[in-house]
Scaffold this motif. Structure first.
Motif, PDB file in Angstrom:
ATOM      1  N   THR A 192     -41.378 -41.278 -35.164  1.00 10.56           N
ATOM      2  CA  THR A 192     -40.207 -41.324 -36.412  1.00 10.56           C
ATOM      3  C   THR A 192     -39.010 -41.902 -35.783  1.00 10.56           C
ATOM      4  N   GLY A 193     -38.103 -42.275 -36.643  1.00 14.64           N
ATOM      5  CA  GLY A 193     -36.753 -42.596 -36.112  1.00 14.64           C
ATOM      6  C   GLY A 193     -36.195 -43.766 -36.884  1.00 14.64           C
ATOM      7  N   SER A 222     -38.295 -40.453 -32.225  1.00 15.04           N
ATOM      8  CA  SER A 222     -38.967 -39.186 -32.021  1.00 15.04           C
ATOM      9  C   SER A 222     -40.259 -39.416 -31.802  1.00 15.04           C
ATOM     10  N   VAL A 223     -41.123 -38.720 -30.756  1.00 15.50           N
ATOM     11  CA  VAL A 223     -42.390 -38.817 -30.678  1.00 15.50           C
ATOM     12  C   VAL A 223     -42.950 -37.361 -30.496  1.00 15.50           C
ATOM     13  N   GLY A 248     -42.964 -32.591 -28.244  1.00 13.05           N
ATOM     14  CA  GLY A 248     -42.212 -33.900 -28.677  1.00 13.05           C
ATOM     15  C   GLY A 248     -40.884 -34.211 -27.785  1.00 13.05           C
ATOM     16  N   PHE A 249     -40.641 -35.195 -27.947  1.00 12.15           N
ATOM     17  CA  PHE A 249     -39.466 -36.020 -26.956  1.00 12.15           C
ATOM     18  C   PHE A 249     -38.720 -36.795 -28.376  1.00 12.15           C
ATOM     19  N   GLU A 250     -37.172 -36.929 -27.877  1.00 12.65           N
ATOM     20  CA  GLU A 250     -36.463 -37.604 -28.679  1.00 12.65           C
ATOM     21  C   GLU A 250     -35.579 -38.572 -27.785  1.00 12.65           C
ATOM     22  N   LYS A 251     -35.035 -39.642 -28.141  1.00 13.49           N
ATOM     23  CA  LYS A 251     -34.182 -40.404 -27.378  1.00 13.49           C
ATOM     24  C   LYS A 251     -33.311 -41.427 -28.129  1.00 13.49           C
ATOM     25  N   ALA A 270     -42.323 -46.408 -27.917  1.00 12.65           N
ATOM     26  CA  ALA A 270     -43.005 -44.924 -28.226  1.00 12.65           C
ATOM     27  C   ALA A 270     -43.689 -44.628 -27.272  1.00 12.65           C
ATOM     28  N   ARG A 271     -44.743 -45.255 -26.876  1.00 10.85           N
ATOM     29  CA  ARG A 271     -45.916 -45.026 -26.031  1.00 10.85           C
ATOM     30  C   ARG A 271     -45.170 -44.380 -24.583  1.00 10.85           C
ATOM     31  N   SER A 272     -44.264 -45.256 -23.935  1.00 11.24           N
ATOM     32  CA  SER A 272     -43.353 -44.930 -22.832  1.00 11.24           C
ATOM     33  C   SER A 272     -42.732 -43.758 -22.870  1.00 11.24           C
TER      34      SER A 272
END
Length: 178
Positions: A48-49, A70-71, A91-94, A124-126
């Motif tokens: 999402t983002g 966000s993944v 999960g991770f966000e950037k 997103a994959r990275s």
């Protein structure tokens, strides 16, 4: 407006041109082997983002645009110390700055969108793969397993004879430290 994904890419041109102020992102990463053989994915990797135009300049290339992404997924794996099953959300966000000009390959904060196209799948994959932990613990103070009998020490002390020293290491008993 929600972004339309074609060949893993989205067009950010409407944001660059000021036609819209934000472009929403919402999709699942296609299932693939991420190289995490000891992890079971209980849900798809959700992405999402949004792409947001933060500032418009007098010239087309003077604006500033950001990507918030966000993944995350629900996973199941084993504790690296005690081998108990762990089920959790990871999960991770950037936030990235987007630019139409080329950026160096080692830039971690900016993404080049040549032709106003953003490779959202690769982004997103990275983000997911590069931030994924190499090991998981059921808790920071996990005591692990007994090296002799294999009992989970989080559930109590074991009754094995831990006093026996491996004969190959017995010489270390004689070392004296100041």
């Amino acid at each position: 407006m929600t972004a339309e994904i074609k060949d893993g890419k989205i067009s950010v041109k409407p944001v660059y041109n000021g036609e819209i102020s934000e472009l929403l992102i919402d999709f699942d990463l296609p299932e693939e082997n991420y190289g995490f053989d000891d992890v079971i994915f209980r849900s798809p990797v959700k992405v999402t983002g949004k792409v947001v135009g933060r500032a418009q300049g007098t010239q087309k290339n003077e604006g500033y645009t950001e990507l918030y992404i966000s993944v995350g997924a629900d996973i199941e794996t084993e504790c690296a110390r005690c081998l108990e099953t762990i089920c959790e959300y990871i999960g991770f966000e950037k936030t990235y700055g987007l630019t139409e000009s080329r950026v160096s390959d080692d830039s971690e904060d900016y993404i080049s969108t040549v032709g106003a196209e953003l490779d959202i799948m690769e982004c997103a994959r990275s983000l997911f793969i590069l931030n994924f932990p190499t090991r998981f613990l059921c808790s920071e103070d996990c005591k692990g397993l007994c090296g002799s009998c294999g009992k989970n020490l989080n559930k109590g002390e074991c009754d094995c004879n831990k006093k026996e020293i491996d004969p190959r290491l017995a010489v270390l008993k004689n070392l004296k430290f100041d």
